[in-house]
Design a protein around this motif. Sequence first.
Motif, short mmCIF file in Angstrom:
data_model
loop_
_atom_site.label_atom_id
_atom_site.label_comp_id
_atom_site.label_asym_id
_atom_site.label_seq_id
_atom_site.Cartn_x
_atom_site.Cartn_y
_atom_site.Cartn_z
N PRO A 1 -12.80 2.62 -6.96
CA PRO A 1 -13.33 2.14 -6.37
C PRO A 1 -13.49 3.07 -4.44
N GLY A 2 -14.28 3.18 -3.35
CA GLY A 2 -14.91 3.81 -2.68
C GLY A 2 -14.87 5.40 -2.70
N TYR B 1 -2.19 11.77 0.34
CA TYR B 1 -3.12 10.67 0.17
C TYR B 1 -2.91 11.05 -1.88
N PRO B 2 -1.69 10.74 -3.16
CA PRO B 2 -2.59 11.88 -3.70
C PRO B 2 -3.88 11.28 -4.77
N SER B 3 -3.97 9.72 -4.59
CA SER B 3 -5.17 9.53 -5.31
C SER B 3 -6.47 9.36 -4.83
N GLU B 4 -7.45 8.51 -5.65
CA GLU B 4 -8.95 9.06 -5.29
C GLU B 4 -9.53 7.97 -5.12
N GLU C 1 -12.41 -0.01 7.92
CA GLU C 1 -12.09 -1.35 8.21
C GLU C 1 -9.80 -0.82 8.01
N LEU C 2 -9.56 -0.10 7.68
CA LEU C 2 -8.14 0.05 7.81
C LEU C 2 -7.52 0.41 8.77
N ALA C 3 -8.26 1.61 9.74
CA ALA C 3 -8.38 1.55 10.83
C ALA C 3 -8.15 0.22 12.33
N GLU C 4 -9.02 -0.30 11.70
CA GLU C 4 -8.74 -1.64 12.71
C GLU C 4 -7.88 -2.97 12.02
N SER D 1 -6.09 0.20 -1.95
CA SER D 1 -4.82 1.29 -1.90
C SER D 1 -4.68 2.36 -0.52
N LEU D 2 -5.40 1.66 0.21
CA LEU D 2 -4.98 3.36 1.39
C LEU D 2 -3.83 2.96 2.09
N LEU D 3 -3.77 1.27 2.43
CA LEU D 3 -2.32 0.28 2.27
C LEU D 3 -1.22 0.78 1.83
#
Length: 476
Positions: A307-308, A458-461, A408-411, A467-469
Amino acid sequence: MASAAATSGSISSHSLISRDARAALIGSVRHLEASIVPSTLNCPSRRRWAVKPLHAVEPTRRNDSVAPLAAAPATMAEAVAEEKGRGREEEEEKVDYDQLARELENASPLEIMDKALEKFGDDIAIAFSGAEDVALIEYARLTGRPFRVFSLDTGRLNPETYRFFDAVEKHYGIHIEYMFPDAVEVQALVRSKGLFSFYEDGHQECCRVRKVRPLRRALKGLRAWITGQRKDQSPGTRAQIPVVQVDPSFEGIDGGIGSLIKWNPVANVEGKDIWDFIRTMDVPVNSLHSQGYVSIGCEPCTRPVLPGQHEREGRWWWEDAKAKECGLHKGNVAQEAAQKLGTNGNGAAAVNSVHGIPDIFETQAIVNLSRPGIDNLLRLENRREPWLVVLYAPWCRFCQGMEASYVELAEKLSGTGIKVGKFRADGDQKTFAQQQLQLGSFPTILFFPKHASRPIKYPSERRDVDSLLAFINALR
């Protein structure tokens, strides 16, 4: 209009289309001759085209450059055919393909496909990789014209891809013309460097042996070819491809620059629209697609996307985003625009767009870090608040693909005490980012904890918001 021979019920399945007088080539490389099988025998709705291979016998001399034999015509019929061939060449020389590309820029893929098949007939073939470019074969079928299909069998494809080839042949009643790499070249590469050398020194050498050279041999028997390239497929390499062009990299049967024409009927079509077409027409699909694969190549070099992620991130994932071409379409690779980023007296970015490339991650919730700003973050061991920073390049399609989720994450994080930033790490800043910021490929995401001297990569893709949260919450 479809050939009369293709629809006439009186034509025997053993009737042959007249052979091109220039077909004899050095090294037993021969131009294709086609046997027409009446479509009314077994499948009224489809034509079946039985086509002999591009090269019935592999050349005994391993030479990528193959030229036709210069021989005088033995009969009056051959002399007439040769004269017609010269007339055809003169007609082709008059075509302005840049102008034709402009005229067809807004044409549908079906219209472009029809134009290509009408113009080149038996001298053109569809390059089929075993992925979503099955849409090309469906478009060709819809034109009602005869068509040829070839594919490169590298010897390292997924089992699912081979089964897909078989399903496509049966569905369309065609014979795919397979091209194979030179066994001696493959043997030498594997013996000297092992089976997986591309993980260490790049994929180009392996692709050159297994894909590029077989393709070169295939194209030497053609005057034009049809590809499934789209502008939205790859960062920095396919954004400007036209719907038709003089091939900048390979030669056709006549040899020399300009002897091969390249058609890209779906250049202006987005991937989601290709898939809408495939589903609507109910054509076979590679079962790997249901497992998360979008762009499909050799098994060791292809994996599902997450995803992403952009679709090409499933190819050669260990390399920089801009290197994700195998060499089949190396003529697409343009010089990187905007190597340098100007700064004002405060070290902030002076412009948000360089040479027409718009910046990304543009929102008040994301801080645009300059070089002094990122240097300060690196030096601080006790920060007032933690930071999440993306190292990016605006031309990178993978960065563009995660833009919506990062914004979206930043907001979401606005007002929580966590700063979200971006640092443009290409051009003059790339070496610094590689040495000091753990940059491997774009995008790279770093978390600067409140009490730590070094950022955490950040180790994941997975680059979706959840996921980032989860990554941030684990380190807060």
